[in-house]
Every structure is written in C-alpha cells, then in structure tokens.
Design a protein around this motif. Structure first.
Motif, PDB file in Angstrom:
ATOM      1  N   PHE A 116       0.803  -1.221   0.000  1.00  0.00           N
ATOM      2  CA  PHE A 116       0.000   0.000   0.000  1.00  0.00           C
ATOM      3  C   PHE A 116       0.837   1.272   0.000  1.00  0.00           C
ATOM      4  CE2 PHE A 116      -2.950  -3.194   1.451  1.00  0.00           C
ATOM      5  CZ  PHE A 116      -4.094  -2.852   0.741  1.00  0.00           C
ATOM      6  N   ASP A 117       0.298   2.265  -0.729  1.00  0.00           N
ATOM      7  CA  ASP A 117       0.861   3.614  -0.701  1.00  0.00           C
ATOM      8  C   ASP A 117       0.354   4.393   0.506  1.00  0.00           C
ATOM      9  OD1 ASP A 117       2.281   4.049  -3.455  1.00  0.00           O
ATOM     10  OD2 ASP A 117       0.391   3.056  -3.951  1.00  0.00           O
ATOM     11  N   PHE A 118      -0.887   4.144   0.881  1.00  0.00           N
ATOM     12  CA  PHE A 118      -1.508   4.862   2.004  1.00  0.00           C
ATOM     13  C   PHE A 118      -2.203   3.864   2.927  1.00  0.00           C
ATOM     14  CE2 PHE A 118      -1.618   7.682  -1.684  1.00  0.00           C
ATOM     15  CZ  PHE A 118      -1.072   8.856  -1.183  1.00  0.00           C
ATOM     16  N   VAL A 119      -1.968   4.026   4.232  1.00  0.00           N
ATOM     17  CA  VAL A 119      -2.703   3.280   5.255  1.00  0.00           C
ATOM     18  C   VAL A 119      -3.278   4.311   6.218  1.00  0.00           C
ATOM     19  CG1 VAL A 119      -2.606   1.592   7.117  1.00  0.00           C
ATOM     20  CG2 VAL A 119      -1.179   1.275   5.083  1.00  0.00           C
ATOM     21  N   THR A 120      -4.588   4.232   6.472  1.00  0.00           N
ATOM     22  CA  THR A 120      -5.225   5.211   7.350  1.00  0.00           C
ATOM     23  C   THR A 120      -5.960   4.524   8.491  1.00  0.00           C
ATOM     24  OG1 THR A 120      -7.237   5.301   5.980  1.00  0.00           O
ATOM     25  CG2 THR A 120      -5.497   6.874   5.462  1.00  0.00           C
ATOM     26  N   ALA A 135      -1.200  -5.779  16.015  1.00  0.00           N
ATOM     27  CA  ALA A 135      -1.525  -6.377  14.711  1.00  0.00           C
ATOM     28  C   ALA A 135      -1.537  -5.314  13.621  1.00  0.00           C
ATOM     29  CB  ALA A 135      -2.885  -7.071  14.796  1.00  0.00           C
ATOM     30  N   ALA A 136      -2.060  -4.138  13.936  1.00  0.00           N
ATOM     31  CA  ALA A 136      -2.039  -3.039  12.969  1.00  0.00           C
ATOM     32  C   ALA A 136      -0.607  -2.629  12.656  1.00  0.00           C
ATOM     33  CB  ALA A 136      -2.835  -1.850  13.510  1.00  0.00           C
ATOM     34  N   GLN A 137       0.227  -2.582  13.674  1.00  0.00           N
ATOM     35  CA  GLN A 137       1.636  -2.238  13.450  1.00  0.00           C
ATOM     36  C   GLN A 137       2.316  -3.273  12.553  1.00  0.00           C
ATOM     37  OE1 GLN A 137       3.210  -1.959  17.463  1.00  0.00           O
ATOM     38  NE2 GLN A 137       1.453  -0.710  18.067  1.00  0.00           N
ATOM     39  N   ARG A 138       2.025  -4.575  12.786  1.00  0.00           N
ATOM     40  CA  ARG A 138       2.632  -5.630  11.963  1.00  0.00           C
ATOM     41  C   ARG A 138       2.166  -5.510  10.507  1.00  0.00           C
ATOM     42  NH1 ARG A 138       1.496  -8.799  16.592  1.00  0.00           N
ATOM     43  NH2 ARG A 138      -0.430  -9.619  15.649  1.00  0.00           N
ATOM     44  N   PHE A 139       0.880  -5.194  10.334  1.00  0.00           N
ATOM     45  CA  PHE A 139       0.360  -5.036   8.979  1.00  0.00           C
ATOM     46  C   PHE A 139       1.079  -3.898   8.257  1.00  0.00           C
ATOM     47  CE2 PHE A 139      -2.465  -3.131   5.866  1.00  0.00           C
ATOM     48  CZ  PHE A 139      -2.789  -4.234   5.090  1.00  0.00           C
ATOM     49  N   ILE A 140       1.236  -2.773   8.932  1.00  0.00           N
ATOM     50  CA  ILE A 140       1.929  -1.641   8.326  1.00  0.00           C
ATOM     51  C   ILE A 140       3.375  -2.016   8.005  1.00  0.00           C
ATOM     52  CG2 ILE A 140       2.772   0.696   8.778  1.00  0.00           C
ATOM     53  CD1 ILE A 140       0.215   1.103  10.491  1.00  0.00           C
ATOM     54  N   TYR A 141       4.028  -2.706   8.924  1.00  0.00           N
ATOM     55  CA  TYR A 141       5.416  -3.114   8.716  1.00  0.00           C
ATOM     56  C   TYR A 141       5.549  -3.994   7.479  1.00  0.00           C
ATOM     57  CZ  TYR A 141       9.978  -5.215   9.721  1.00  0.00           C
ATOM     58  OH  TYR A 141      11.271  -5.653   9.637  1.00  0.00           O
ATOM     59  N   LYS A 142       4.601  -4.903   7.298  1.00  0.00           N
ATOM     60  CA  LYS A 142       4.675  -5.872   6.199  1.00  0.00           C
ATOM     61  C   LYS A 142       4.173  -5.307   4.870  1.00  0.00           C
ATOM     62  CE  LYS A 142       6.065  -9.771   8.259  1.00  0.00           C
ATOM     63  NZ  LYS A 142       7.244 -10.579   7.810  1.00  0.00           N
ATOM     64  N   LYS A 143       3.164  -4.419   4.900  1.00  0.00           N
ATOM     65  CA  LYS A 143       2.434  -4.097   3.675  1.00  0.00           C
ATOM     66  C   LYS A 143       2.568  -2.647   3.197  1.00  0.00           C
ATOM     67  CE  LYS A 143       0.250  -6.790   1.939  1.00  0.00           C
ATOM     68  NZ  LYS A 143       0.616  -7.830   0.956  1.00  0.00           N
ATOM     69  N   LEU A 144       3.193  -1.776   3.969  1.00  0.00           N
ATOM     70  CA  LEU A 144       3.365  -0.405   3.502  1.00  0.00           C
ATOM     71  C   LEU A 144       4.603  -0.310   2.619  1.00  0.00           C
ATOM     72  CD1 LEU A 144       2.252   2.549   3.802  1.00  0.00           C
ATOM     73  CD2 LEU A 144       4.027   2.862   5.558  1.00  0.00           C
ATOM     74  N   LYS A 145       4.444   0.335   1.476  1.00  0.00           N
ATOM     75  CA  LYS A 145       5.562   0.495   0.548  1.00  0.00           C
ATOM     76  C   LYS A 145       6.614   1.447   1.123  1.00  0.00           C
ATOM     77  CE  LYS A 145       2.644   0.041  -3.603  1.00  0.00           C
ATOM     78  NZ  LYS A 145       2.169   0.732  -4.825  1.00  0.00           N
ATOM     79  N   PRO A 146       7.873   1.318   0.688  1.00  0.00           N
ATOM     80  CA  PRO A 146       8.865   2.335   1.046  1.00  0.00           C
ATOM     81  C   PRO A 146       8.397   3.705   0.556  1.00  0.00           C
ATOM     82  CG  PRO A 146       9.937   0.409   0.108  1.00  0.00           C
ATOM     83  CD  PRO A 146       8.459   0.201  -0.092  1.00  0.00           C
ATOM     84  N   GLY A 147       8.450   4.689   1.430  1.00  0.00           N
ATOM     85  CA  GLY A 147       7.936   6.006   1.074  1.00  0.00           C
ATOM     86  C   GLY A 147       6.438   6.132   1.265  1.00  0.00           C
ATOM     87  N   GLY A 148       5.778   5.031   1.683  1.00  0.00           N
ATOM     88  CA  GLY A 148       4.338   5.053   1.908  1.00  0.00           C
ATOM     89  C   GLY A 148       3.965   5.921   3.098  1.00  0.00           C
ATOM     90  N   ILE A 149       2.709   6.350   3.114  1.00  0.00           N
ATOM     91  CA  ILE A 149       2.231   7.309   4.117  1.00  0.00           C
ATOM     92  C   ILE A 149       1.169   6.657   4.992  1.00  0.00           C
ATOM     93  CG2 ILE A 149       0.972   9.481   4.419  1.00  0.00           C
ATOM     94  CD1 ILE A 149       2.312  10.461   1.842  1.00  0.00           C
ATOM     95  N   VAL A 150       1.248   6.916   6.303  1.00  0.00           N
ATOM     96  CA  VAL A 150       0.275   6.424   7.277  1.00  0.00           C
ATOM     97  C   VAL A 150      -0.368   7.614   7.975  1.00  0.00           C
ATOM     98  CG1 VAL A 150      -0.029   5.190   9.457  1.00  0.00           C
ATOM     99  CG2 VAL A 150       1.416   4.216   7.668  1.00  0.00           C
ATOM    100  N   TYR A 151      -1.695   7.576   8.074  1.00  0.00           N
ATOM    101  CA  TYR A 151      -2.456   8.561   8.842  1.00  0.00           C
ATOM    102  C   TYR A 151      -3.053   7.836  10.042  1.00  0.00           C
ATOM    103  CZ  TYR A 151      -6.609  11.357  10.068  1.00  0.00           C
ATOM    104  OH  TYR A 151      -7.584  12.050  10.731  1.00  0.00           O
ATOM    105  N   ASN A 152      -2.815   8.364  11.238  1.00  0.00           N
ATOM    106  CA  ASN A 152      -3.315   7.728  12.462  1.00  0.00           C
ATOM    107  C   ASN A 152      -3.820   8.813  13.395  1.00  0.00           C
ATOM    108  OD1 ASN A 152      -3.889   6.027  14.570  1.00  0.00           O
ATOM    109  ND2 ASN A 152      -1.766   5.528  15.070  1.00  0.00           N
ATOM    110  N   SER A 153      -5.145   8.862  13.612  1.00  0.00           N
ATOM    111  CA  SER A 153      -5.716   9.864  14.510  1.00  0.00           C
ATOM    112  C   SER A 153      -6.236   9.180  15.774  1.00  0.00           C
ATOM    113  CB  SER A 153      -6.831  10.637  13.813  1.00  0.00           C
ATOM    114  OG  SER A 153      -7.896   9.782  13.434  1.00  0.00           O
ATOM    115  N   TYR A 154      -6.173   9.904  16.897  1.00  0.00           N
ATOM    116  CA  TYR A 154      -6.489   9.277  18.181  1.00  0.00           C
ATOM    117  C   TYR A 154      -6.707  10.339  19.254  1.00  0.00           C
ATOM    118  CZ  TYR A 154      -1.494  10.266  18.593  1.00  0.00           C
ATOM    119  OH  TYR A 154      -0.274  10.896  18.596  1.00  0.00           O
TER     120      TYR A 154
END
Length: 522
Positions: A116-120, A135-154
């Motif tokens: 993925f290019d973007f994970v939100t 589990a969300a962290q593992r998914f991002i680690y495995k599936k986010l592309k280099p240079g990919g962007i993550v949005y996380n609001s909390y």
C-alpha cells in the motif's frame, strides 16, 4: 450454541457508527502534508493503493475512491454490518475500485492484499486493545511500501486528562440500562449530566469536564456508543504513538490538522522558542501538545524519510494544487487562530484569491499569476501555506478550470456516483457529500441543495428552480423552516423563504460545484 455477543470481543457492534466523511484520509490531503514535511508525495496519476483500517460504514473510502478511479481502495472493519453497508454503497455508486473486508486486524495479513501507498486509521487506535494495535503495526510493517504514508488519529493527552473519567461514568451507567448500545449511551449521558449538575468535587474542580458532559446531549447516540462504550479505550501521549509507529519503520511527518503544522499561528513567541529549542521531534511534539492542551491528534507518518533538500521541497510544493473552499466572495484577508487574529498582505491575498477564482491551480501557477504583487516567490508560498492552514484554501488533487458559460440556463450533475448521492441526499435531512475528482474529496451539501440539484438534473431551468423546489416540498408534505428553525405555515411566507434559500444556492453554492466539476452546463 454460543452467545450471539461472543464474537464482538468487547466492541460495540449492535449499532452502526456514524456515517461520516473525513477529508484527511484523501491522498491529495496526505500528499500535501508530506510535501510540507519535506517528503515526496506518493505518485497518483498511474495508480496507487489505499487501505482504511477500521473503515466504519465506508463513506470516506467510497467517496475518495470515486474521486480517484485510477486508485485501488480497501476498507477493513470488524463489524459485518459496517462492511455490508460499505460494499452496498460502492455498488450504488458504480465503483469497481473499492473493496471491503470483514476481518480482525490480527487476521489481515492472511488476506491476499497488495502493498500500500496509504494506510489510514481514523480514531480507531483509541478503541482497540493492545494486541489489536500490535496487529495493525505488523500489517503496516509488512504491507506499507517504502515512502508510503500512514495517517493515524487518536484521542490524546494532556488534553483528555481532565475529561477521561467521564468515559468510566458512561461505561458504568450504560451497563445498568437496557436496550441497544445507542440507547444505553444516551441514557448514561443523562445520568452523567445529573451528576455533573451537582457541581461538587471532581466537577467543581474540573469545570471543563462538566462542560464536556453537557455537550454529550448534542451528540448522536451512535457516536457516543462507539466513542465511550467499547471495552478497549486508550488515550495516548504522542510519544507513545510515535514509538508504536517507529516499530513499523515510520517517521513523523506532520499533522493532518494543517493548523498544527504552523507554530506561528498557535503560540506566542516565547512558547514557539521553547518548542523549537527541544532537541528531538518527539520532545517538540510533546511540548506543543502541553502548550495547546491537545486532545485529538491526526498524525501523518512516512516509511523512510528522505530528508529532502530545501530546493527539492520547494519544487514539490510548487506542484501542489490549491482551491478556494467556498464562494469567492467568502474569502477574507483576516483569520482568527489560537494565537489571535491575523491579517494577510492585501495584495498577495487578493492575488491568490483571483488566481483561484475560476478553479484550482498549482502553487507554481499562483506564484506566476501574482508576479510583482509580492516581494518574492517565497512570500507567496508562505502566504498560501498559511491560508491553507487556517482553512481559507484547501489542497486538492489536480488543477481544474472548467470552460463553462458564466450564467448557464440549465445544469446537470456529473457522473453516476454524484447522481446516486444526490438521490440519496434528496430523501434525507442530514448533510451529504458529493465527489469531485479535481478536489480529491467530498463536497458537503444539505438536503435542500440536493433537492435543487436533483431538479436541475431532471431539466428544470435555474430560473424556475425556486417554484419547482417549493412544489416538490409541498407535494411531499414538507414545510420549510424560517431563519430560527421553526416550520412556516403561511404559503406566501414559505414561498418567499424557499426563494431566499434557492437564491443563495444558485448564487453561491452552485458556482462552487461547477468550479470543481460536480455539475456542468447542460
């Protein structure tokens, strides 16, 4: 046979979450944050991938997917009712680039998905337990592309520190009531209000908490249920979330709340100096949170930070496109910000407004259009970024200048998705969103605007729209409200009020929708 509630694992699933749209999830918005933060925006023209973890009813994913047909969009939610609704909406909008998955985050890596290019994640980080966050962290680690962007609001500290005990009150009061979770949350909020109104102890010491309880009555019951009644509910310091994201090789870029990226708009000079002298970004963000009383963060991260040189950052920013968010005449050279009221240079600000009056264009094009009105290109660039931070401009997906007659006689709605959304909004009293590929996000319309759009799309001329709207409302037995919100019974007064509302729509809202390709001359 197991209990019907066993699969819920403490999540609220018996009532749906609110049907909301969040513009910060748009690739156009996130790419702008990346450019401001000195990273490369993700390429969008040739196709990209985007996944929303905890997508709810799927309105954000679907509307953004309609704006970017070249992208592939995925939404994941634990609640099957949410996923069914999201997929149904995708079908109604005629989308073939949106897929929704009913799945726990712990099982998501077992699903056949692209990188993925973007994970939100919007708000969901607060409502899930530690194992699910991992589990969300593992998914991002495995599936986010280099240079990919993550949005996380909390929900975050220290802003929530005084109000956090309210959640426990609602949880305990809610457990004593019967009915679904929305009913329990609504009744619990009344119980909490009765307690707060005694103005003793905790509520006497923490007046903001009493105010917060008072505001609960105005919130949707479904929202209250999901915000307060999930078994897991955690508020975070920004440093803790930064540590979690660092485990997935992510670096903090900036905030999806654009104002939070500009200290000069938030804090007095001594406070700015204090924040800037901190030795790490981690400490700078913590200090900013304490000085602003931050209670909700919209963090944007990148996988691998290239730390671009200033000339490259400037080049990338020059490619970002901007638009006026509303009617041209609403543009003002002053804005109220946490620091106080600010005024922009009149020549520069009006030059920017004029450059965008007929549609969106890039920062580079704005600089060229203004020319000698500014001290230099840097002055224009800074002003554009500040105007975007205070909401006078919005970053958008592409330059778009429709070749339309100034005063068309007839209008049609553009695209199957928008026609479907207009039809749905016409039957609703709630605010709805239409899609604009030029903006890369949804544009809000109310139910009367949607009715006007539906009638225009059916061939009613603009000049005859007011009586057509009045006749439609009368046929359905719907009374128009006066300015105080009370229904009007007198026919002449109702006709005059309808004409006023429609006149405002045709003179102000309709030009904006035309400017961004939602409607066009018929």
């Amino acid at each position: 046979m197991t209990s019907g509630a066993a699969w819920t694992e403490g999540y609220v699933t018996d009532v749906a979450y609110t049907n909301s749209f969040f513009r910060e999830l748009s690739p156009a918005w996130l790419n702008y944050v990346a450019a401001v933060g000195g990273a490369r925006p993700r390429p969008l023209k040739e196709g990209f991938t985007h996944i929303d973890l905890g997508c709810g009813l799927g309105q954000s994913s679907n509307l953004i997917a309609a704006c970017f047909p070249q992208g592939r969009f995925y939404g994941v939610d634990f609640n099957p009712a949410h996923v069914e609704n999201a997929q149904h909406l995708a079908t109604e909008l005629g989308l073939d680039n949106a897929r929704f998955i009913e799945c726990k985050f712990e099982e998501l890596l077992e699903v056949d998905l692209p990188d993925f290019d973007f994970v939100t994640l919007h708000g969901v980080y607060t409502w899930i337990g530690e194992e699910t966050r991992k589990a969300a962290q593992r998914f991002i680690y495995k599936k986010l592309k280099p240079g990919g962007i993550v949005y996380n609001s909390y929900n975050c500290l220290p802003g929530w520190s005084a109000d956090a005990p309210i959640r426990r009150l609602l949880l305990e009061f809610g457990a004593m009531h019967h009915g679904d979770s929305a009913s329990k949350a609504e009744k619990a909020s009344k119980d909490a209000k009765e307690l707060a109104d005694l103005k003793l102890g905790y509520f006497k010491t923490n007046t903001t908490a009493a105010d917060q309880v008072g505001k609960l009555a105005g919130r949707q019951a479904n929202y209250l249920a999901h915000e307060y009644l999930n078994a897991a509910w955690t508020i975070f310091y920004s440093a803790d979330v930064a540590d979690d994201m660092a485990a997935a090789k992510l670096t903090y870029l900036g905030s999806g709340t654009l104002l939070d990226n500009h200290l000069e708009l938030l804090l007095p000079d001594p406070a700015i100096a204090y924040v800037r002298k901190q030795s790490t970004e981690r400490l700078r963000q913590m200090a900013q949170d304490y000085l602003t009383g931050q209670r909700f963060r919209r963090d944007v991260f990148v996988r691998g930070h290239p730390r671009l040189a200033r000339p490259e950052t400037t080049r990338l920013l020059r490619e970002v496109c901007f638009a006026l968010p509303g009617a041209v005449e609403d543009f003002a050279e002053k804005a109220k910000v946490p620091r106080g009221e600010i005024s922009f240079d009149t020549k520069v600000a009006t030059g920017i407004r004029d450059a965008l009056a007929k549609g969106s264009c890039s920062l580079g094009e704005i600089v060229e259009a203004i020319g000698g009105k500014a001290k230099g290109a840097g002055d224009v660039e800074r002003t554009v970024l500040m105007l975007a931070a205070v909401g006078k401009l919005v970053p958008v997906a592409a330059a778009f200048r429709p070749a339309e007659p100034k005063r068309p006689e007839k209008i049609r709605v553009v695209g199957r998705a928008n026609r479907s959304l207009v039809a749905a909004a016409r039957q609703s009293v709630a605010r709805q969103y239409l899609v604009s590929p030029a903006v890369g996000a949804g544009l809000a319309v109310d139910s009367l605007d949607a009715l006007g759009l539906a009638l225009l799309d059916e061939g009613v001329p603009i000049a005859k729209l007011a009586p057509a709207v009045g006749a439609d409302l009368q046929q359905r037995g719907i009374r128009v409200n006066n300015k105080d919100g009370a229904p009007i019974n007198d026919a002449k007064e109702a006709a005059a009020r309808t004409g006023e509302i429609v006149g405002r729509f045709t003179s102000r809202t309709l030009p904006v929708l035309m400017r961004y390709g939602v409607v066009e001359a018929a």
